[in-house]
Design a protein around this motif. Structure first.
Motif, PDB file in Angstrom:
ATOM      1  N   GLN A  85       0.491  -1.531   0.325  1.00 20.53           N
ATOM      2  CA  GLN A  85       0.216   0.022   0.258  1.00 20.53           C
ATOM      3  C   GLN A  85       0.497   0.931  -0.079  1.00 20.53           C
ATOM      4  N   GLY A  86       1.764   0.991   0.284  1.00 23.61           N
ATOM      5  CA  GLY A  86       3.405   2.244   0.013  1.00 23.61           C
ATOM      6  C   GLY A  86       2.834   2.971   2.205  1.00 23.61           C
ATOM      7  N   GLN A  87       4.351   3.547   2.076  1.00 23.05           N
ATOM      8  CA  GLN A  87       4.849   4.198   2.932  1.00 23.05           C
ATOM      9  C   GLN A  87       3.473   5.127   3.590  1.00 23.05           C
ATOM     10  N   ALA A  88       2.939   5.898   2.442  1.00 24.56           N
ATOM     11  CA  ALA A  88       2.105   7.196   2.773  1.00 24.56           C
ATOM     12  C   ALA A  88       0.449   5.807   3.644  1.00 24.56           C
ATOM     13  N   TYR A  89      -0.100   5.214   2.972  1.00 29.83           N
ATOM     14  CA  TYR A  89      -0.765   5.022   3.594  1.00 29.83           C
ATOM     15  C   TYR A  89      -0.855   4.137   4.997  1.00 29.83           C
ATOM     16  N   TYR A  90       0.446   3.807   5.167  1.00 27.70           N
ATOM     17  CA  TYR A  90       0.308   3.297   6.596  1.00 27.70           C
ATOM     18  C   TYR A  90       0.569   4.315   7.218  1.00 27.70           C
ATOM     19  N   GLU A  91       1.169   5.069   7.220  1.00 21.61           N
ATOM     20  CA  GLU A  91       1.596   6.219   8.385  1.00 21.61           C
ATOM     21  C   GLU A  91      -0.083   6.802   9.156  1.00 21.61           C
ATOM     22  N   GLU A  92      -0.396   7.336   7.605  1.00 17.79           N
ATOM     23  CA  GLU A  92      -1.741   7.709   7.804  1.00 17.79           C
ATOM     24  C   GLU A  92      -2.451   6.403   8.447  1.00 17.79           C
ATOM     25  N   ARG A  93      -2.692   5.353   8.465  1.00 21.59           N
ATOM     26  CA  ARG A  93      -3.256   4.622   8.823  1.00 21.59           C
ATOM     27  C   ARG A  93      -2.632   4.764  10.592  1.00 21.59           C
ATOM     28  N   TYR A  94      -1.592   4.582  10.577  1.00 20.90           N
ATOM     29  CA  TYR A  94      -0.835   5.010  12.529  1.00 20.90           C
ATOM     30  C   TYR A  94      -1.188   5.713  12.934  1.00 20.90           C
ATOM     31  N   ARG A  95      -1.401   6.974  12.340  1.00 19.09           N
ATOM     32  CA  ARG A  95      -1.727   8.205  12.772  1.00 19.09           C
ATOM     33  C   ARG A  95      -3.494   8.013  12.788  1.00 19.09           C
ATOM     34  N   GLN A  96      -4.496   7.485  12.453  1.00 17.50           N
ATOM     35  CA  GLN A  96      -5.497   7.072  12.953  1.00 17.50           C
ATOM     36  C   GLN A  96      -5.772   7.111  13.942  1.00 17.50           C
ATOM     37  N   ARG A  97      -5.190   5.719  14.167  1.00 17.58           N
ATOM     38  CA  ARG A  97      -4.993   4.517  14.906  1.00 17.58           C
ATOM     39  C   ARG A  97      -4.800   5.608  16.219  1.00 17.58           C
ATOM     40  N   VAL A  98      -3.213   6.413  16.368  1.00 21.17           N
ATOM     41  CA  VAL A  98      -3.233   7.426  17.692  1.00 21.17           C
ATOM     42  C   VAL A  98      -4.468   7.766  17.787  1.00 21.17           C
ATOM     43  N   LEU A  99      -5.097   8.373  17.065  1.00 18.46           N
ATOM     44  CA  LEU A  99      -6.262   9.313  16.877  1.00 18.46           C
ATOM     45  C   LEU A  99      -7.027   9.096  17.587  1.00 18.46           C
TER      46      LEU A  99
END
Length: 106
Positions: A85-99
């Protein structure tokens, strides 16, 4: 393959969580592949770099190798192709999980 954490528990107390030493060539190849993720712009590379920020490099390499082993096993057993999925997708999912976790704690 000696990539998963140990589970030595007695009386409810964790005695050891170290991985077992092994001379498995597949494990060595997976560790080399995990160490090469340092400069990768994939989701696995982002995962490895996030682990390196939290723990020392050797433990991060072992954890990333374990993730690669689980990924390879699921691909072989289900007969599917891997699509990154790519690095941007992973970091966005991680940010949503943290929020989400912060909202839940609040």
């Amino acid at each position: 393959m000696g990539l998963c954490p140990g589970t030595k528990i007695t009386g409810g107390k964790v005695m050891s969580g170290k991985t077992r030493p092994t001379a498995n060539r597949a494990a060595q190849a997976l560790r080399l592949a995990a160490a090469a993720l340092r400069t990768s712009q994939s989701a696995l590379g982002a995962y490895y770099r996030r682990l390196c920020a939290r723990m020392d490099k050797a433990k991060a390499v072992t954890a990333a190798a374990h993730k690669l082993a689980r990924l390879i096993y699921s691909l072989l057993s289900k007969g599917q192709e891997y699509t990154d999925q790519g690095q941007a997708y992973y970091e966005e999912r991680y940010r949503q999980r943290v929020l989400h976790n912060l909202r839940r704690k609040a």
